[in-house]
Design an enzyme around this catalytic site. Structure first.
Site, PDB file in Angstrom:
ATOM      1  N   HIS A   1      11.136  -5.531   0.435  1.00  0.00           N
ATOM      2  CA  HIS A   1      11.115  -5.909  -0.975  1.00  0.00           C
ATOM      3  C   HIS A   1      12.501  -5.683  -1.569  1.00  0.00           C
ATOM      4  O   HIS A   1      12.630  -5.308  -2.736  1.00  0.00           O
ATOM      5  CB  HIS A   1      10.080  -5.079  -1.736  1.00  0.00           C
ATOM      6  CG  HIS A   1       8.745  -4.995  -1.061  1.00  0.00           C
ATOM      7  ND1 HIS A   1       8.051  -3.815  -0.923  1.00  0.00           N
ATOM      8  CD2 HIS A   1       7.987  -5.946  -0.454  1.00  0.00           C
ATOM      9  CE1 HIS A   1       6.917  -4.030  -0.273  1.00  0.00           C
ATOM     10  NE2 HIS A   1       6.860  -5.312   0.021  1.00  0.00           N
TER      11      HIS A   1
ATOM     12  N   GLU B   1      -0.251  -5.060   5.997  1.00  0.00           N
ATOM     13  CA  GLU B   1       0.401  -6.342   6.252  1.00  0.00           C
ATOM     14  C   GLU B   1       0.878  -6.493   7.698  1.00  0.00           C
ATOM     15  O   GLU B   1       1.842  -7.226   7.966  1.00  0.00           O
ATOM     16  CB  GLU B   1       1.552  -6.538   5.273  1.00  0.00           C
ATOM     17  CG  GLU B   1       1.072  -6.743   3.848  1.00  0.00           C
ATOM     18  CD  GLU B   1       2.179  -7.228   2.946  1.00  0.00           C
ATOM     19  OE1 GLU B   1       2.099  -8.391   2.493  1.00  0.00           O
ATOM     20  OE2 GLU B   1       3.125  -6.458   2.681  1.00  0.00           O
TER      21      GLU B   1
ATOM     22  N   HIS C   1       7.218 -11.169  -4.247  1.00  0.00           N
ATOM     23  CA  HIS C   1       6.818 -10.130  -3.290  1.00  0.00           C
ATOM     24  C   HIS C   1       8.015  -9.568  -2.532  1.00  0.00           C
ATOM     25  O   HIS C   1       8.256  -8.370  -2.556  1.00  0.00           O
ATOM     26  CB  HIS C   1       5.786 -10.739  -2.328  1.00  0.00           C
ATOM     27  CG  HIS C   1       5.217  -9.780  -1.342  1.00  0.00           C
ATOM     28  ND1 HIS C   1       4.177 -10.125  -0.501  1.00  0.00           N
ATOM     29  CD2 HIS C   1       5.527  -8.503  -1.028  1.00  0.00           C
ATOM     30  CE1 HIS C   1       3.876  -9.089   0.275  1.00  0.00           C
ATOM     31  NE2 HIS C   1       4.689  -8.088  -0.022  1.00  0.00           N
TER      32      HIS C   1
ATOM     33  N   HIS D   1       9.832  -6.804   7.186  1.00  0.00           N
ATOM     34  CA  HIS D   1       9.304  -7.231   5.886  1.00  0.00           C
ATOM     35  C   HIS D   1       9.786  -6.235   4.851  1.00  0.00           C
ATOM     36  O   HIS D   1       9.579  -5.027   4.996  1.00  0.00           O
ATOM     37  CB  HIS D   1       7.777  -7.275   5.880  1.00  0.00           C
ATOM     38  CG  HIS D   1       7.212  -7.433   4.500  1.00  0.00           C
ATOM     39  ND1 HIS D   1       7.548  -8.493   3.682  1.00  0.00           N
ATOM     40  CD2 HIS D   1       6.374  -6.647   3.774  1.00  0.00           C
ATOM     41  CE1 HIS D   1       6.919  -8.354   2.519  1.00  0.00           C
ATOM     42  NE2 HIS D   1       6.217  -7.241   2.546  1.00  0.00           N
TER      43      HIS D   1
END
Length: 249
Positions: free
Chosen positions: A114, A93, A183, A112
């Protein structure tokens, strides 16, 4: 050695420096990974990057590795196309970072994650809103990226192509955080300390908001209050950044 340098977000943050006096971004990026793991934002997955001080058309991101294991020598240099000359495997990613840096010249760092308390707000009709003064950066809005709009109904939800990275950057717009349905989320900032702060307090705000809403109707920060808290808190980020680094061994 350590020196205090004024960052682009207006705060004074201790930064590691190499022998020739240049900022050692690789060392600072490794520390950011460890801080985010220690604070429960990253675990075996997720990633954080920083735009290169030497060439703003490139950015630094670790190779495909669990964040808690990242060391300065694991950091790669990537272009805004998501390419690298490093033969080691990059993150799938990386296009999240590449396309946000391309679309947002003001962004100097990207996370990024989760982190669990944030995810429900990306799959429900309840918007994530600033409810405590440490999270004023969430105003005026936290958009939600819908992977199906770009990647179709059968995707794995991963932003693993330039096309999906562009779509995520468009969903982010000029916001500080974008939720990713089913996500996680992506957070941006003007420096590594700022983006780490924002990623941590996005998770904290999400937990507090869920608890508050169980009690009934909530009073959220107005946009004006949120802007005032950002102006007050931003110069103080260095204090938290130093503490978090000391905790994350």
């Amino acid at each position: 050695m350590t020196a205090v340098a004024g960052t682009r977000d207006g705060s004074d943050v201790p930064q590691e420096q190499s022998a020739d006096g240049s900022t050692d971004q690789r060392r600072e990026l490794a520390k950011a990974n460890h801080v985010l793991v220690d604070q429960g934002i990253l675990d075996g997955f997720g990633h954080v990057s920083v735009r290169s001080d030497e060439d703003p058309t490139t950015f630094l991101l670790a190779r495909n590795l669990a964040p808690g294991l990242v060391q300065p020598q694991d950091v790669q240099v990537l272009t805004l196309d998501g390419d690298t000359d490093d033969p080691r495997k990059p993150y799938l990613e990386r296009h999240i970072h590449a396309q946000i840096y391309r679309a947002r010249p003001d962004v100097r760092a990207v996370v990024h994650s989760h982190s669990p308390a944030v995810i429900p707000f990306g799959v429900s009709s309840v918007p994530l809103r600033p409810i405590l003064h440490m999270a004023g950066f969430l105003a005026p809005r936290v958009p939600v990226f819908e992977a199906r709009d770009t990647m179709g109904a059968g995707s794995d939800l991963l932003v693993s192509s330039a096309e999906s990275g562009v779509a995520l950057a468009e969903a982010l717009g000029d916001a500080a955080v974008v939720l990713m349905r089913g996500h996680g989320s992506t957070t941006v900032g003007g420096s590594l300390p700022e983006v780490v702060y924002r990623a941590i307090y996005t998770e904290v705000n999400a937990r507090v908001q869920v608890e508050a809403e169980r009690l009934g109707a909530c009073t959220y920060l107005t946009d004006e209050e949120a802007a005032a808290t950002v102006a007050t808190n931003t110069p103080q980020i260095g204090r938290a950044w130093q503490y978090w680094q000391d905790r994350a061994v």
